[in-house]
Write a protein that holds these residues in place. Structure first.
Motif, PDB file in Angstrom:
ATOM      1  N   GLY A 254      21.489 -10.557 -45.639  1.00  0.00           N
ATOM      2  CA  GLY A 254      22.157  -9.298 -45.921  1.00  0.00           C
ATOM      3  C   GLY A 254      23.625  -9.489 -46.247  1.00  0.00           C
ATOM      4  O   GLY A 254      24.181 -10.588 -46.136  1.00  0.00           O
ATOM      5  N   VAL A 255      24.294  -8.374 -46.634  1.00  0.00           N
ATOM      6  CA  VAL A 255      25.678  -8.478 -47.061  1.00  0.00           C
ATOM      7  C   VAL A 255      26.388  -7.134 -46.915  1.00  0.00           C
ATOM      8  O   VAL A 255      25.762  -6.068 -46.956  1.00  0.00           O
ATOM      9  CB  VAL A 255      25.755  -8.968 -48.529  1.00  0.00           C
ATOM     10  CG1 VAL A 255      25.318  -7.875 -49.496  1.00  0.00           C
ATOM     11  CG2 VAL A 255      27.139  -9.468 -48.883  1.00  0.00           C
ATOM     12  N   LYS A 256      27.712  -7.198 -46.734  1.00  0.00           N
ATOM     13  CA  LYS A 256      28.603  -6.029 -46.747  1.00  0.00           C
ATOM     14  C   LYS A 256      29.676  -6.300 -47.794  1.00  0.00           C
ATOM     15  O   LYS A 256      30.211  -7.415 -47.870  1.00  0.00           O
ATOM     16  CB  LYS A 256      29.219  -5.836 -45.362  1.00  0.00           C
ATOM     17  CG  LYS A 256      30.217  -4.696 -45.272  1.00  0.00           C
ATOM     18  CD  LYS A 256      30.624  -4.444 -43.826  1.00  0.00           C
ATOM     19  CE  LYS A 256      31.356  -5.626 -43.229  1.00  0.00           C
ATOM     20  NZ  LYS A 256      31.786  -5.382 -41.835  1.00  0.00           N
ATOM     21  N   TYR A 257      30.023  -5.292 -48.604  1.00  0.00           N
ATOM     22  CA  TYR A 257      30.903  -5.536 -49.746  1.00  0.00           C
ATOM     23  C   TYR A 257      31.828  -4.345 -49.998  1.00  0.00           C
ATOM     24  O   TYR A 257      31.396  -3.199 -50.013  1.00  0.00           O
ATOM     25  CB  TYR A 257      30.051  -5.776 -51.000  1.00  0.00           C
ATOM     26  CG  TYR A 257      30.797  -6.406 -52.149  1.00  0.00           C
ATOM     27  CD1 TYR A 257      30.743  -7.776 -52.374  1.00  0.00           C
ATOM     28  CD2 TYR A 257      31.562  -5.632 -53.015  1.00  0.00           C
ATOM     29  CE1 TYR A 257      31.429  -8.353 -53.434  1.00  0.00           C
ATOM     30  CE2 TYR A 257      32.260  -6.208 -54.063  1.00  0.00           C
ATOM     31  CZ  TYR A 257      32.188  -7.566 -54.260  1.00  0.00           C
ATOM     32  OH  TYR A 257      32.870  -8.139 -55.304  1.00  0.00           O
ATOM     33  N   TYR A 258      33.126  -4.650 -50.218  1.00  0.00           N
ATOM     34  CA  TYR A 258      34.094  -3.659 -50.680  1.00  0.00           C
ATOM     35  C   TYR A 258      35.255  -4.410 -51.319  1.00  0.00           C
ATOM     36  O   TYR A 258      35.314  -5.653 -51.299  1.00  0.00           O
ATOM     37  CB  TYR A 258      34.570  -2.749 -49.536  1.00  0.00           C
ATOM     38  CG  TYR A 258      35.182  -3.461 -48.353  1.00  0.00           C
ATOM     39  CD1 TYR A 258      36.552  -3.699 -48.271  1.00  0.00           C
ATOM     40  CD2 TYR A 258      34.384  -3.891 -47.290  1.00  0.00           C
ATOM     41  CE1 TYR A 258      37.115  -4.334 -47.174  1.00  0.00           C
ATOM     42  CE2 TYR A 258      34.939  -4.522 -46.190  1.00  0.00           C
ATOM     43  CZ  TYR A 258      36.288  -4.746 -46.134  1.00  0.00           C
ATOM     44  OH  TYR A 258      36.842  -5.385 -45.060  1.00  0.00           O
ATOM     45  N   SER A 259      36.214  -3.692 -51.876  1.00  0.00           N
ATOM     46  CA  SER A 259      37.329  -4.365 -52.548  1.00  0.00           C
ATOM     47  C   SER A 259      38.566  -3.487 -52.546  1.00  0.00           C
ATOM     48  O   SER A 259      38.510  -2.287 -52.223  1.00  0.00           O
ATOM     49  CB  SER A 259      36.950  -4.726 -53.990  1.00  0.00           C
ATOM     50  OG  SER A 259      36.933  -3.573 -54.815  1.00  0.00           O
ATOM     51  N   THR A 260      39.697  -4.096 -52.906  1.00  0.00           N
ATOM     52  CA  THR A 260      40.955  -3.364 -53.058  1.00  0.00           C
ATOM     53  C   THR A 260      41.580  -3.698 -54.406  1.00  0.00           C
ATOM     54  O   THR A 260      41.346  -4.776 -54.965  1.00  0.00           O
ATOM     55  CB  THR A 260      41.967  -3.719 -51.953  1.00  0.00           C
ATOM     56  OG1 THR A 260      42.312  -5.117 -52.058  1.00  0.00           O
ATOM     57  CG2 THR A 260      41.389  -3.437 -50.575  1.00  0.00           C
ATOM     58  N   LEU A 261      42.386  -2.766 -54.892  1.00  0.00           N
ATOM     59  CA  LEU A 261      43.095  -2.956 -56.153  1.00  0.00           C
ATOM     60  C   LEU A 261      44.529  -2.477 -55.954  1.00  0.00           C
ATOM     61  O   LEU A 261      44.763  -1.324 -55.569  1.00  0.00           O
ATOM     62  CB  LEU A 261      42.407  -2.150 -57.256  1.00  0.00           C
ATOM     63  CG  LEU A 261      42.763  -2.445 -58.706  1.00  0.00           C
ATOM     64  CD1 LEU A 261      42.546  -3.914 -59.033  1.00  0.00           C
ATOM     65  CD2 LEU A 261      41.913  -1.574 -59.629  1.00  0.00           C
ATOM     66  N   PHE A 262      45.478  -3.372 -56.179  1.00  0.00           N
ATOM     67  CA  PHE A 262      46.889  -3.041 -55.987  1.00  0.00           C
ATOM     68  C   PHE A 262      47.591  -3.040 -57.335  1.00  0.00           C
ATOM     69  O   PHE A 262      47.624  -4.052 -58.038  1.00  0.00           O
ATOM     70  CB  PHE A 262      47.560  -4.043 -55.056  1.00  0.00           C
ATOM     71  CG  PHE A 262      48.963  -3.659 -54.659  1.00  0.00           C
ATOM     72  CD1 PHE A 262      49.192  -2.824 -53.573  1.00  0.00           C
ATOM     73  CD2 PHE A 262      50.060  -4.116 -55.392  1.00  0.00           C
ATOM     74  CE1 PHE A 262      50.483  -2.455 -53.211  1.00  0.00           C
ATOM     75  CE2 PHE A 262      51.345  -3.749 -55.049  1.00  0.00           C
ATOM     76  CZ  PHE A 262      51.563  -2.923 -53.955  1.00  0.00           C
ATOM     77  N   THR A 263      48.149  -1.901 -57.701  1.00  0.00           N
ATOM     78  CA  THR A 263      48.911  -1.789 -58.934  1.00  0.00           C
ATOM     79  C   THR A 263      49.854  -0.605 -58.819  1.00  0.00           C
ATOM     80  O   THR A 263      49.566   0.365 -58.105  1.00  0.00           O
ATOM     81  CB  THR A 263      47.991  -1.623 -60.166  1.00  0.00           C
ATOM     82  OG1 THR A 263      48.777  -1.631 -61.356  1.00  0.00           O
ATOM     83  CG2 THR A 263      47.158  -0.365 -60.104  1.00  0.00           C
ATOM     84  N   GLU A 264      51.003  -0.685 -59.471  1.00  0.00           N
ATOM     85  CA  GLU A 264      52.021   0.371 -59.430  1.00  0.00           C
ATOM     86  C   GLU A 264      52.389   0.713 -57.986  1.00  0.00           C
ATOM     87  O   GLU A 264      52.552   1.883 -57.616  1.00  0.00           O
ATOM     88  CB  GLU A 264      51.544   1.613 -60.194  1.00  0.00           C
ATOM     89  CG  GLU A 264      51.349   1.329 -61.685  1.00  0.00           C
ATOM     90  CD  GLU A 264      50.879   2.544 -62.456  1.00  0.00           C
ATOM     91  OE1 GLU A 264      50.412   3.518 -61.822  1.00  0.00           O
ATOM     92  OE2 GLU A 264      50.991   2.528 -63.696  1.00  0.00           O
ATOM     93  N   ASP A 265      52.484  -0.342 -57.166  1.00  0.00           N
ATOM     94  CA  ASP A 265      52.923  -0.235 -55.769  1.00  0.00           C
ATOM     95  C   ASP A 265      51.986   0.626 -54.906  1.00  0.00           C
ATOM     96  O   ASP A 265      52.417   1.241 -53.919  1.00  0.00           O
ATOM     97  CB  ASP A 265      54.347   0.313 -55.686  1.00  0.00           C
ATOM     98  CG  ASP A 265      55.050  -0.131 -54.400  1.00  0.00           C
ATOM     99  OD1 ASP A 265      54.773  -1.252 -53.942  1.00  0.00           O
ATOM    100  OD2 ASP A 265      55.851   0.652 -53.862  1.00  0.00           O
ATOM    101  N   LYS A 266      50.710   0.641 -55.268  1.00  0.00           N
ATOM    102  CA  LYS A 266      49.750   1.431 -54.508  1.00  0.00           C
ATOM    103  C   LYS A 266      48.458   0.646 -54.322  1.00  0.00           C
ATOM    104  O   LYS A 266      47.959   0.024 -55.271  1.00  0.00           O
ATOM    105  CB  LYS A 266      49.453   2.750 -55.227  1.00  0.00           C
ATOM    106  CG  LYS A 266      48.434   3.628 -54.503  1.00  0.00           C
ATOM    107  CD  LYS A 266      48.127   4.880 -55.295  1.00  0.00           C
ATOM    108  CE  LYS A 266      47.061   5.727 -54.610  1.00  0.00           C
ATOM    109  NZ  LYS A 266      46.710   6.945 -55.395  1.00  0.00           N
ATOM    110  N   LEU A 267      47.907   0.685 -53.104  1.00  0.00           N
ATOM    111  CA  LEU A 267      46.631   0.030 -52.810  1.00  0.00           C
ATOM    112  C   LEU A 267      45.507   1.062 -52.894  1.00  0.00           C
ATOM    113  O   LEU A 267      45.526   2.078 -52.204  1.00  0.00           O
ATOM    114  CB  LEU A 267      46.658  -0.583 -51.413  1.00  0.00           C
ATOM    115  CG  LEU A 267      45.415  -1.406 -51.047  1.00  0.00           C
ATOM    116  CD1 LEU A 267      45.450  -2.758 -51.752  1.00  0.00           C
ATOM    117  CD2 LEU A 267      45.323  -1.600 -49.526  1.00  0.00           C
ATOM    118  N   THR A 268      44.533   0.776 -53.747  1.00  0.00           N
ATOM    119  CA  THR A 268      43.347   1.611 -53.862  1.00  0.00           C
ATOM    120  C   THR A 268      42.170   0.866 -53.254  1.00  0.00           C
ATOM    121  O   THR A 268      41.972  -0.324 -53.518  1.00  0.00           O
ATOM    122  CB  THR A 268      43.056   1.954 -55.331  1.00  0.00           C
ATOM    123  OG1 THR A 268      44.210   2.583 -55.907  1.00  0.00           O
ATOM    124  CG2 THR A 268      41.867   2.889 -55.450  1.00  0.00           C
TER     125      THR A 268
END
Length: 340
Positions: A254-268
Motif C-alpha cells: 500500500g501507499v500514501k501520497y501527497y505533495s506541495t508546490l511553492f511559488t510566489e512565496d506561497k505553499l500550496t
C-alpha cells in the motif's frame, strides 16, 4: 508555445519474477522506459507537443525503439545516433527504483559516452520552449554530466524554460563524484525544481532536521517543505517553482501520497491519496513531473497544477508499464475514490 524537449537515457527495464520462474519458462518481461521518456510519453498522451533527446546506437534494435517512440506521438528528430549499446536495468515487478534489488547495466551505453561539442544545439532547440531533464542524467557518467551542463547553458542562452527532477539513485553515482559536487551547478539554470526534502538535502545541501524521516508527522513535513523551498529559491534565484512529493509505504503493498508546490512565496498543499494495494511504483514521480509541466505549460492556476500532478502521479501507481496510459481527462476521476 513550442515543444517540450525531454533529455535523458532510454532504458529497457527487465523484470524477472522474484521466485525465479522466468528461468523455467524462458520468459523475461521488459518495458521501454527511462525517466525523461516517461515524461515525454505522458505529455504526448495529454496533447502537449513533446520531443525526446537521447543517444542510441545505430542498429536495427534502435530502429524499432525509435519507431515505438514515434508511434507515441513524440518527436524523435533530436535523437543522437552514436555509441554501442542501449542501457538496461533489472527490477522485480512492483518494486521501487530506490529498492536495493535494482541492478543497473548502463556502463558504456550510448548515453553514458556522449561527449560535449558533438550536439548541434541550434537544431536540437529549434521550436523548443521547455527543456526537461532529471538528476539521473548526470549520475550515469562524468561525460554525461558535462553534456547536461552544456545543454543547460545552451537552453538558458535561448531563454528556454528549464525543469529538473531531483531523483536520487545511489547505485549510479560511481565515477568519483557525489551529487552535491554536480547538481548545484546544474540547478542554477533551472526555473522549476521537483523532488523531495531528502533529495534536496543530498543533492543541494539544503538541510533537513535529523530524524524527520522517521517522525511520520505530516505537519512537520509541510513546515519543512516550505522552509526547504524558500532556501532552494534563495540559493538558486532563477528557480521560481519548487515541488515536493511525499510517498510513504503504508504496508507491503500500500501507499500514501501527497505533495506541495511553492511559488510566489506561497505553499500550496495537494489532496492526500492512499491505497491498500498498488501495482507498480516505477514512473510515478515522472508522471508527477509531467503533470507540473502540463499545468504550467498551459498557464493554469497553481492549485489546479498541483492537484492534477498529484492525481496523475497517484494514478500511475496502478499502471503496469513505466509510463502512464491514463488520459488527462480521466485522471482526477480515476483517483477520486482514494482521497482521504
Amino acid at each position: 508555445m513550442g515543444k517540450v524537449l525531454n533529455f535523458g537515457e532510454l532504458l529497457l527495464r527487465i523484470c524477472p519474477d522474484a521466485a525465479g520462474d522466468w528461468l523455467k519458462k524462458n520468459e523475461l518481461p521488459f518495458y521501454v522506459g527511462g525517466a525523461e521518456l516517461n515524461v515525454a510519453t505522458a505529455l504526448a498522451l495529454w496533447g502537449i507537443p513533446s520531443a525526446y533527446l537521447t543517444a542510441l546506437p545505430s542498429n536495427s534494435l534502435t530502429e524499432q525503439l525509435v519507431g515505438y517512440i514515434q508511434d507515441l506521438n513524440i518527436d524523435t528528430t533530436a535523437i543522437q545516433y552514436t555509441g554501442e549499446r542501449v542501457g538496461l536495468y533489472y527490477l522485480h515487478q512492483g518494486k521501487d527504483l530506490k529498492n536495493a534489488g535494482v541492478i543497473y547495466d548502463r556502463s558504456g551505453s550510448s548515453f553514458a559516452t556522449l561527449k560535449t561539442g558533438t550536439i548541434n544545439w541550434d537544431e536540437v532547440f529549434k521550436d523548443v520552449s521547455w527543456f526537461h531533464l532529471s538528476a539521473i542524467c548526470p549520475a550515469v557518467s562524468l561525460a554525461a554530466a558535462e553534456v547536461c551542463e552544456e545543454a543547460l547553458k545552451e537552453a538558458s542562452a535561448r531563454q528556454i524554460r528549464i525543469s529538473i527532477d531531483l531523483n536520487y539513485r545511489a547505485k549510479l553515482w560511481k565515477y568519483g563524484k557525489e551529487p552535491i559536487d554536480i547538481l548545484p551547478g546544474l540547478v542554477q539554470y533551472c526555473d522549476v525544481v521537483m523532488g523531495n526534502l531528502w533529495a534536496a538535502e543530498k543533492m543541494l545541501g539544503i538541510p533537513v532536521p535529523e530524524g524527520l524521516a522517521d517522525a511520520d508527522q505530516k505537519d512537520l513535513y509541510l513546515q519543512q517543505a516550505e522552509l526547504s523551498s524558500k532556501e532552494l529559491i534563495y540559493r538558486f534565484p532563477r528557480c521560481k517553482i519548487v515541488a515536493n512529493t511525499f510517498r510513504f509505504d503504508e504496508n507491503e503493498i500500500g501507499v500514501k501520497y501527497y505533495s506541495t508546490l511553492f511559488t510566489e512565496d506561497k505553499l500550496t498543499i495537494s489532496k492526500q491519496y492512499s491505497a491498500e494495494k498498488i501495482i507498480n511504483k516505477v514512473g510515478s514521480g515522472d508522471c508527477y513531473m509531467a503533470g507540473l509541466i502540463y499545468g504550467f505549460y498551459q498557464n493554469r492556476p497553481t492549485a489546479a497544477v498541483i492537484e492534477f500532478a498529484t492525481a496523475a502521479a497517484f494514478s500511475k501507481l496502478f499502471v503496469e508499464g513505466d509510463a502512464t496510459t491514463v488520459k488527462a481527462e480521466d485522471i482526477i476521476e480515476n483517483v477520486s475514490n482514494y482521497e482521504n
